[in-house]
Scaffold this motif. Sequence first.
Motif, short mmCIF file in Angstrom:
data_model
loop_
_atom_site.label_atom_id
_atom_site.label_comp_id
_atom_site.label_asym_id
_atom_site.label_seq_id
_atom_site.Cartn_x
_atom_site.Cartn_y
_atom_site.Cartn_z
N SER A 41 -1.41 8.21 8.86
CA SER A 41 -0.18 7.85 8.15
C SER A 41 -0.44 7.63 6.66
O SER A 41 0.32 8.11 5.80
CB SER A 41 0.42 6.58 8.77
N TYR A 42 -1.54 6.93 6.35
CA TYR A 42 -1.88 6.68 4.95
C TYR A 42 -2.20 7.98 4.22
O TYR A 42 -1.76 8.20 3.09
CB TYR A 42 -3.07 5.72 4.88
N TYR A 43 -2.96 8.87 4.88
CA TYR A 43 -3.32 10.15 4.26
C TYR A 43 -2.08 10.98 3.94
O TYR A 43 -1.94 11.52 2.83
CB TYR A 43 -4.25 10.92 5.19
N ILE A 44 -1.17 11.06 4.89
CA ILE A 44 0.07 11.84 4.68
C ILE A 44 0.91 11.20 3.58
O ILE A 44 1.48 11.90 2.73
CB ILE A 44 0.87 11.94 5.99
N SER A 45 0.97 9.87 3.58
CA SER A 45 1.76 9.17 2.56
C SER A 45 1.20 9.38 1.16
O SER A 45 1.94 9.55 0.19
CB SER A 45 1.82 7.66 2.88
N ARG A 46 -0.13 9.36 1.04
CA ARG A 46 -0.76 9.64 -0.25
C ARG A 46 -0.44 11.06 -0.71
O ARG A 46 -0.13 11.30 -1.88
CB ARG A 46 -2.28 9.47 -0.13
N HIS A 81 4.58 8.84 -0.93
CA HIS A 81 5.58 7.94 -0.37
C HIS A 81 5.60 6.63 -1.16
O HIS A 81 4.58 6.26 -1.78
CB HIS A 81 5.27 7.64 1.10
N PRO A 82 6.71 5.91 -1.14
CA PRO A 82 6.81 4.69 -1.96
C PRO A 82 5.93 3.56 -1.44
O PRO A 82 5.46 3.58 -0.29
CB PRO A 82 8.29 4.31 -1.82
N ILE A 88 0.85 -1.19 0.00
CA ILE A 88 0.00 0.00 0.00
C ILE A 88 0.89 1.24 0.00
O ILE A 88 2.02 1.21 0.50
CB ILE A 88 -0.92 -0.01 1.24
N ARG A 89 0.41 2.33 -0.57
CA ARG A 89 1.16 3.59 -0.53
C ARG A 89 1.50 3.95 0.92
O ARG A 89 0.64 3.99 1.77
CB ARG A 89 0.32 4.70 -1.15
N GLY A 90 2.77 4.17 1.19
CA GLY A 90 3.19 4.44 2.56
C GLY A 90 3.14 3.21 3.43
O GLY A 90 2.97 3.31 4.65
N GLY A 91 3.32 2.05 2.81
CA GLY A 91 3.15 0.78 3.53
C GLY A 91 4.09 0.59 4.69
O GLY A 91 3.72 -0.04 5.70
N LEU A 92 5.32 1.12 4.60
CA LEU A 92 6.25 0.96 5.72
C LEU A 92 5.76 1.69 6.97
O LEU A 92 5.98 1.24 8.09
CB LEU A 92 7.65 1.46 5.32
N GLY A 93 5.10 2.84 6.76
CA GLY A 93 4.52 3.54 7.90
C GLY A 93 3.42 2.73 8.55
O GLY A 93 3.32 2.63 9.77
N LEU A 94 2.57 2.12 7.71
CA LEU A 94 1.49 1.26 8.22
C LEU A 94 2.07 0.03 8.92
O LEU A 94 1.57 -0.40 9.96
CB LEU A 94 0.58 0.83 7.08
N ALA A 95 3.14 -0.52 8.34
CA ALA A 95 3.80 -1.69 8.95
C ALA A 95 4.39 -1.32 10.30
O ALA A 95 4.36 -2.12 11.25
CB ALA A 95 4.88 -2.22 8.02
N LEU A 155 2.36 16.27 15.16
CA LEU A 155 1.09 16.96 15.46
C LEU A 155 -0.14 16.26 14.89
O LEU A 155 -1.15 16.10 15.60
CB LEU A 155 1.16 18.41 14.97
N PRO A 156 -0.14 15.81 13.61
CA PRO A 156 -1.35 15.11 13.10
C PRO A 156 -1.65 13.82 13.88
O PRO A 156 -2.81 13.47 14.10
CB PRO A 156 -0.99 14.80 11.64
N PHE A 157 -0.60 13.12 14.32
CA PHE A 157 -0.79 11.89 15.08
C PHE A 157 -1.30 12.19 16.49
O PHE A 157 -2.11 11.44 17.03
CB PHE A 157 0.53 11.11 15.13
N LEU A 158 -0.83 13.29 17.06
CA LEU A 158 -1.35 13.71 18.36
C LEU A 158 -2.83 14.04 18.28
O LEU A 158 -3.60 13.75 19.20
CB LEU A 158 -0.57 14.94 18.86
N ALA A 159 -3.22 14.67 17.16
CA ALA A 159 -4.62 15.03 16.97
C ALA A 159 -5.50 13.77 17.00
O ALA A 159 -6.58 13.76 17.62
CB ALA A 159 -4.80 15.78 15.65
#
Length: 425
Positions: A187-192, A196-197, A87-94, A395-399
């Motif tokens: 994370s997915y929204y930011i990666s899109r 991100h790879p 998935i786009r930004g998959g490493l962040g999701l992982a 900050l977005p993650f804190l939100a």
Amino acid sequence: MVLVLFFSFLVLLFLGIPVAFSLGLSSFIYVLSADIPLIIIPQKMYTGIDSFVLLCIPGFVLAGNLMNRGGITERIIDFSNALVGHIRGGLGLANIGASMIFAGISGTALADTASIGAIMIPAMEKEGYEVDFSAAVTASSSTIGPIIPPSLPMIIAGTLTGISVSKLFVAGAIPGFLLGIGLMIVSYYISRKRKHPKGARKSVKEIGKTFYGAFWAILMTIVILVGILGGIFTPTEASAVAVVYALVVGLFIYKELKIRDLPKIIVESMVTTASIMILVGFASLFAWIMASEQIPQMVADLMLGISNNKYVILILVNLLLLFVGTFMETISALLILFPVLLKVVTAVGVDPIQFAIIAVLNLVIGLTTPPVGVCLFVASSIGKISLGKIAKAILPFLAVSLVVLVLVTFVPQISLFLPNLLYGK
């Protein structure tokens, strides 16, 4: 005399003395000033740590260290990456998914940040992710650790007030899952947005292979939860089972844990446990002084004098805990504030189990906020970036964490559904 206690405590904190010793020294100053026999100090400290439930802390700490040294972290990451890496930004999701699985082993946010961050932050940077984003994802997802069982802060909260630790463990499952899903969405929204790879989609065979690698870690969490929920063993006995399980998996299944590693792992676990127990002991003395000075009653009267509305009180308590969490470590804040605030919220009809989850969630959010956000410090150190950069990126993650906190605060069933289902109201 109360002013002597709090003034000395705040001065010692300001001077940079660790919280445990600030509690101890300020209590010592109070005892001397009040002409109380010094024998009260060891008596109250011993009373605070003389708890069967607290025995599970060294057990879970040792089990987590054994599993981590035995190669479990890499296998959890490999499995998470195999599932969502395409998935786009998959490493962040992982990264977030690995934290959710690792939470069922370590029970602490700092261990999560250090273990997963040491692997994932360099790997994400190498794949083209911004280092501040990688560090922010790691730090924010590590806060899932104290929510999903087992959880050291919940053990402390239960020990302090007599709330069932088993029920607290169960109550944290849904909030922890919601927090993980929320962080994944951000994370997915930011990666899109940043393009991100994404990696190649893994075959079913490859996913199965990585699942087998992580299976023993996942099974450990299941064994602990099923054992506690089924009444097979207590949380303390579960920690002993976890140690034996971790030894067998590390030595004979993964075969990455060596006999020669055990002395160092045991010493590290002893140091961690000792630091927690010293903190508990000094905090128990501090809490006894506050109780003798009727501080909890004064705080309750003050808050209830502002309003008797349950939701107003919850908002005030949340604001206080969020503020305290920015400069005080989770367990320290729990030891000092949880029994006091519990008296306030139960007076307006809040369930103790729900409030325990609210309190822990509030304080772990503080682990990712300056100036004393220890997870921020660890992640920024691994990523070799300034605290300012990671503070902005998080900050977005804190939100999202705050949104989950609001839901847990105002929708009691999020934390109470599973305990009521399994144990009855």
